[in-house]
Design an enzyme around this catalytic site. Structure first.
Site, PDB file in Angstrom:
ATOM      1  N   ASP A  42      -3.804  11.441  -1.045  1.00  0.00           N
ATOM      2  CA  ASP A  42      -2.638  11.315  -1.817  1.00  0.00           C
ATOM      3  C   ASP A  42      -3.064  10.182  -2.534  1.00  0.00           C
ATOM      4  O   ASP A  42      -2.880   9.296  -3.363  1.00  0.00           O
ATOM      5  CB  ASP A  42      -1.700  10.526  -1.092  1.00  0.00           C
ATOM      6  CG  ASP A  42      -0.001  10.746  -1.995  1.00  0.00           C
ATOM      7  OD1 ASP A  42       0.044  10.962  -2.882  1.00  0.00           O
ATOM      8  OD2 ASP A  42       0.546  10.286  -1.416  1.00  0.00           O
ATOM      9  N   HIS A  45      -1.458   7.345  -6.497  1.00  0.00           N
ATOM     10  CA  HIS A  45      -0.403   6.486  -5.963  1.00  0.00           C
ATOM     11  C   HIS A  45      -1.340   5.268  -7.974  1.00  0.00           C
ATOM     12  O   HIS A  45      -2.214   5.860  -8.512  1.00  0.00           O
ATOM     13  CB  HIS A  45      -0.933   6.293  -5.446  1.00  0.00           C
ATOM     14  CG  HIS A  45      -0.007   6.270  -4.691  1.00  0.00           C
ATOM     15  ND1 HIS A  45       1.616   6.231  -4.591  1.00  0.00           N
ATOM     16  CD2 HIS A  45       0.095   6.673  -2.896  1.00  0.00           C
ATOM     17  CE1 HIS A  45       2.176   5.926  -3.294  1.00  0.00           C
ATOM     18  NE2 HIS A  45       1.365   6.483  -2.572  1.00  0.00           N
ATOM     19  N   TYR A  90      -2.687   0.340  -2.890  1.00  0.00           N
ATOM     20  CA  TYR A  90      -3.022   0.919  -3.282  1.00  0.00           C
ATOM     21  C   TYR A  90      -5.160   1.539  -2.908  1.00  0.00           C
ATOM     22  O   TYR A  90      -4.810   2.660  -4.381  1.00  0.00           O
ATOM     23  CB  TYR A  90      -2.365   2.148  -3.847  1.00  0.00           C
ATOM     24  CG  TYR A  90      -0.785   2.384  -3.441  1.00  0.00           C
ATOM     25  CD1 TYR A  90      -1.035   2.681  -2.078  1.00  0.00           C
ATOM     26  CD2 TYR A  90      -0.186   1.485  -4.288  1.00  0.00           C
ATOM     27  CE1 TYR A  90       0.695   2.655  -1.725  1.00  0.00           C
ATOM     28  CE2 TYR A  90       1.748   2.536  -3.006  1.00  0.00           C
ATOM     29  CZ  TYR A  90       1.604   2.722  -2.722  1.00  0.00           C
ATOM     30  OH  TYR A  90       3.103   2.526  -2.160  1.00  0.00           O
ATOM     31  N   ARG A 162      13.394   6.138   8.108  1.00  0.00           N
ATOM     32  CA  ARG A 162      12.916   4.942   7.128  1.00  0.00           C
ATOM     33  C   ARG A 162      14.016   5.060   6.076  1.00  0.00           C
ATOM     34  O   ARG A 162      13.142   5.805   4.997  1.00  0.00           O
ATOM     35  CB  ARG A 162      11.781   4.983   7.010  1.00  0.00           C
ATOM     36  CG  ARG A 162      10.474   3.857   5.896  1.00  0.00           C
ATOM     37  CD  ARG A 162       9.309   3.653   6.536  1.00  0.00           C
ATOM     38  NE  ARG A 162       8.470   4.459   6.287  1.00  0.00           N
ATOM     39  CZ  ARG A 162       7.832   5.223   5.203  1.00  0.00           C
ATOM     40  NH1 ARG A 162       7.960   3.993   4.199  1.00  0.00           N
ATOM     41  NH2 ARG A 162       8.043   6.424   5.135  1.00  0.00           N
ATOM     42  N   TYR A 164      13.563   3.645   1.809  1.00  0.00           N
ATOM     43  CA  TYR A 164      13.079   2.266   0.715  1.00  0.00           C
ATOM     44  C   TYR A 164      14.956   2.430   0.171  1.00  0.00           C
ATOM     45  O   TYR A 164      15.411   2.866  -0.736  1.00  0.00           O
ATOM     46  CB  TYR A 164      12.684   3.381  -0.143  1.00  0.00           C
ATOM     47  CG  TYR A 164      10.741   3.929   0.443  1.00  0.00           C
ATOM     48  CD1 TYR A 164      10.110   3.366  -0.386  1.00  0.00           C
ATOM     49  CD2 TYR A 164      11.220   4.941   0.990  1.00  0.00           C
ATOM     50  CE1 TYR A 164       8.438   3.567   0.816  1.00  0.00           C
ATOM     51  CE2 TYR A 164       9.747   5.511   1.584  1.00  0.00           C
ATOM     52  CZ  TYR A 164       8.392   5.084   1.405  1.00  0.00           C
ATOM     53  OH  TYR A 164       7.639   5.385   1.318  1.00  0.00           O
ATOM     54  N   ASP A 193      12.961  -0.406   3.412  1.00  0.00           N
ATOM     55  CA  ASP A 193      11.411  -1.228   3.328  1.00  0.00           C
ATOM     56  C   ASP A 193      11.540  -1.114   1.580  1.00  0.00           C
ATOM     57  O   ASP A 193      11.898  -0.816   0.983  1.00  0.00           O
ATOM     58  CB  ASP A 193      10.666   0.852   3.239  1.00  0.00           C
ATOM     59  CG  ASP A 193       8.802   0.246   2.770  1.00  0.00           C
ATOM     60  OD1 ASP A 193       8.761  -0.791   2.208  1.00  0.00           O
ATOM     61  OD2 ASP A 193       8.329   1.167   3.271  1.00  0.00           O
ATOM     62  N   GLU A 219      10.735  -3.609   5.888  1.00  0.00           N
ATOM     63  CA  GLU A 219       9.351  -3.995   5.568  1.00  0.00           C
ATOM     64  C   GLU A 219       9.271  -4.497   4.364  1.00  0.00           C
ATOM     65  O   GLU A 219       9.995  -3.928   3.207  1.00  0.00           O
ATOM     66  CB  GLU A 219       8.543  -2.368   6.092  1.00  0.00           C
ATOM     67  CG  GLU A 219       9.524  -1.713   6.993  1.00  0.00           C
ATOM     68  CD  GLU A 219       8.124  -0.507   6.900  1.00  0.00           C
ATOM     69  OE1 GLU A 219       7.377  -0.307   7.942  1.00  0.00           O
ATOM     70  OE2 GLU A 219       9.180   0.313   7.456  1.00  0.00           O
ATOM     71  N   HIS A 244       2.094  -3.603   5.790  1.00  0.00           N
ATOM     72  CA  HIS A 244       0.609  -3.269   6.006  1.00  0.00           C
ATOM     73  C   HIS A 244      -0.151  -4.016   5.460  1.00  0.00           C
ATOM     74  O   HIS A 244      -0.299  -4.830   5.077  1.00  0.00           O
ATOM     75  CB  HIS A 244       1.356  -2.094   4.647  1.00  0.00           C
ATOM     76  CG  HIS A 244       2.212  -1.020   4.296  1.00  0.00           C
ATOM     77  ND1 HIS A 244       3.557  -1.537   3.721  1.00  0.00           N
ATOM     78  CD2 HIS A 244       2.261   0.375   4.388  1.00  0.00           C
ATOM     79  CE1 HIS A 244       4.148  -0.654   3.642  1.00  0.00           C
ATOM     80  NE2 HIS A 244       3.620   0.584   4.486  1.00  0.00           N
ATOM     81  N   THR A 295       0.545   7.114   3.612  1.00  0.00           N
ATOM     82  CA  THR A 295       1.248   7.584   2.520  1.00  0.00           C
ATOM     83  C   THR A 295       1.278   8.968   2.542  1.00  0.00           C
ATOM     84  O   THR A 295       1.507   9.632   1.451  1.00  0.00           O
ATOM     85  CB  THR A 295       0.109   7.717   1.665  1.00  0.00           C
ATOM     86  OG1 THR A 295       0.169   7.750  -0.105  1.00  0.00           O
ATOM     87  CG2 THR A 295      -1.423   8.386   1.894  1.00  0.00           C
TER      88      THR A 295
END
Length: 389
Positions: A42, A45, A90, A162, A164, A193, A219, A244, A295
């Site tokens: 990925d 990003h 990222y 989860r 967002y 999140d 998160e 993270h 990710t």
């Protein structure tokens, strides 16, 4: 056994939402005829720049060719010198190191005729509880779309999600209300999140607003690297706080400031299985739990996370790797399997990661480079289709 060659193949795999993610398949050949595979997952990003795949291959060959794949610590040290940590979530250097490290683990385990889980210490579990992501609401009309996703995924065994949040709190609240009314105790919301969109005070205010609904943790409720802000948030909420790990300096600061309860550890964000094991060990020493983040990898990257997670003693919370369920295709003959909301750790039938590349599928999705085109920042943040505004 010495490394004799390396190949990088770029593929562009669409998600079910229409957003296209570019990944790099890594192949590392040894002089005994074995090949280890990995995945740089990925690259689509932020930050908004691309890498030169041919130049990357030249650099990686200069580091790896002629070396023993069993010198994983030494090779990781060299990789870190060439693709260093930058304290950014990222950071693409971490993505690069992750793909190489996975391929080294795959190659070494194959040479021994064992799985990667056995190679890194053995399996504690054969399956890992995971959640399905509900992507961030921007508009109220997306609420019904996301409730339909919950409905469809629940029918396939995924009972934990989860969410967002943070861009449209009215829509977030409407969604949570819809989940409560329609599904009740049949569905669990693992986390809210915030993805660093809000400062800690704004995230705390949003959390209090949404606390009338059930969720297990929060998160990323502060801007990146705001360790004091994370600590203040944690001291003012009843929910466990997760963040993270994207560099060891960042993890050290979170431990020092007692910023979180749960480390979200993923090979892609910290730079490979080797680095992820160190991060999990540091969490254990600090008395913290962990979960496996994502990710949204394809099956090769997800298999690496499954082997990692199966060996961790402090994997105490529901994890995130459901990437293969989000894409319209894959690049292996035997994709990872999910059962009743669990990611199954690949069996021992095939050594290494337990994955076999499917070149018909790879050639179907193969592209020349990692360039971006006209993808907007909002599409990158929210993983939305280029046609959806």
């Amino acid at each position: 056994m010495k490394i004799s060659d390396l190949r990088l193949t770029v593929i562009a795999m669409p998600r079910n939402t229409g957003f296209v993610c570019k990944h790099v398949i890594v192949e590392i050949d040894a002089d005994n005829g074995l090949t280890g595979i990995g995945e740089m997952s990925d690259f689509s990003h932020l930050p908004h720049y691309s890498l030169d795949i041919q130049d990357m291959a030249v650099v990686l060959k200069s580091i790896l060719l002629g070396q023993s794949p069993f010198d994983i610590s030494l090779l990781n040290k060299e990789l870190l010198s060439n693709f260093p940590e930058t304290m950014f979530y990222y950071e693409k250097g971490n993505f690069i190191r992750n793909g190489i490290d996975a391929a080294l683990h795959d190659l070494c385990a194959k040479s021994l005729g064992i799985s990667v889980a056995e190679f890194i210490g053995g399996r504690i579990k054969e399956k890992i509880k995971v959640c399905y992501p509900i992507f961030r609401h921007r508009f109220m009309d997306e609420v019904e779309e996301n409730l339909a996703i919950v409905r469809e995924r629940l029918s396939k065994g995924f009972d934990t999600f989860r969410l967002y949040v943070g861009k449209n709190l009215d829509a977030d609240e409407a969604f949570l209300d819809g989940v409560k009314k329609e599904f009740g105790s049949k569905v669990t919301i693992k986390s809210l999140d915030f993805s660093h969109l809000l400062d800690w005070k704004s995230a705390l205010k949003a959390t209090k607003r949404l606390s009338q609904y059930d969720f297990q943790m929060v998160e990323s409720p502060a801007v990146q690297n705001d360790f004091e802000g994370l600590h203040h948030y944690r001291m003012n909420t009843e929910y466990p706080v997760s963040e993270h790990v994207w560099s060891f300096r960042q993890q050290s600061e979170m431990i020092k400031h007692d910023s979180i309860d749960i480390f979200n550890i993923s090979p892609i964000f910290i730079g490979g299985i080797t680095a992820a094991r160190k991060a999990a060990a540091a969490a254990e020493v600090a008395g913290k739990s962990c979960l496996i983040g994502t990710t949204q990898e394809l099956s090769v990257g997800t298999a690496a996370m499954a082997h990692l997670g199966s060996s961790l003693v402090n994997l105490n919370y529901t994890s995130d790797p459901t990437g293969p369920e989000l894409y319209i295709g894959d690049i292996v003959k035997n994709p990872v399997q999910y059962e009743n909301g669990y990611l199954l750790v690949p069996g021992r039938e095939l050594p290494g990661l337990g994955m076999e590349l499917d070149w018909d599928q790879i050639n179907k999705y193969r592209v020349d480079d990692l360039s971006w085109g006209n993808v907007s920042v909002h599409q990158l943040q929210d993983r939305t289709s280029q046609t959806k505004k």
